[in-house]
Scaffold this active site. Structure first.
Site: not given
Ligand SMILES: [Zn+2]
Length: 213
Positions: A16, A91, A126, A159, A170
């Site tokens: 996004k 949100r 990542r 991470r 999430r």
């Protein structure tokens, strides 16, 4: 005329932010993200900024009511007159209703659709450098030497947020709180589904076409 009062919707990892940035440049409209706005209000030392700072300093979530007033303040600035692109707000359905009550009429809500598998592939790969902050990706942007930062030679880490279990958590939070906005905006007739699979350029092409006709 292209639609220029926009909002980005989609799960974490949908891209996004990247898409919003490109659309903002192309149509010369500000990209408005809640995090940036809160930091900016705080820097400017506005009343609202000071109020938000209290929560931020305490490590607490800034309450909806404060966030909404900050968005209202931001949208009334001159550069947002010709349009804007909201990224990360609203949100929740409650925030969307507040935006409606403010009289803000969105022309298009771009719903970037990406499968859960693809989200895990994108976010799960990542790698970050704890020393200089550079980021890499196992698949899309591998470092020259495996596990080592190209910039400073430190060992790269994954991470905690980017581990598969965390990503699935999430996604769960997204589906519980934010996904109901898909129906909310579909009912208003402003939702546009955009296929979010493929390269960022491919997705951008679809997003631009979707708001241009
Ligand atoms: Zn580094």
């Amino acid at each position: 005329m292209a639609k220029t009062k926009l909002m980005m919707l989609g799960p974490p990892g949908a891209g996004k932010g990247t898409q919003a940035q490109q659309l903002a440049e192309k149509f010369d409209i500000p990209q408005i993200s809640t995090g940036d706005m809160l930091r900016s209000a705080r820097r400017k030392g506005t009343e609202l900024g000071k109020e938000a700072a209290k929560f931020m300093d305490a490590g607490e979530l800034v309450p909806d009511e404060v966030v909404i007033r900050i968005v209202k303040e931001r949208l009334s600035e001159p550069d947002a007159e010709g349009g804007f692109i909201l990224d990360g707000f609203p949100r929740t359905v409650g925030q969307a209703e507040a935006l409606d009550e403010m009289g803000v009429e969105l022309e298009a809500v771009l719903n970037i659709e990406v499968s859960e598998e693809e989200v895990v592939r994108r976010l799960g790969g990542r790698l970050s450098c704890p020393n200089c902050g550079a980021t890499f990706h196992e698949e899309f942007k591998p470092p020259t030497e495996e596990g080592v930062c190209d910039e400073c030679g430190s060992d790269l880490v994954k991470r905690p947020d980017d581990r598969p279990e965390a990503i699935r958590e999430r996604l769960k939070a997204y589906h519980a709180k934010t996904a109901p906005l898909v129906d909310y905006y579909r009912d208003q007739g402003v939702l546009i589904d955009v296929d979010g699979e493929g390269t960022p350029d491919e997705v951008y092409g679809r997003a631009e076409a979707a708001i241009s006709d």
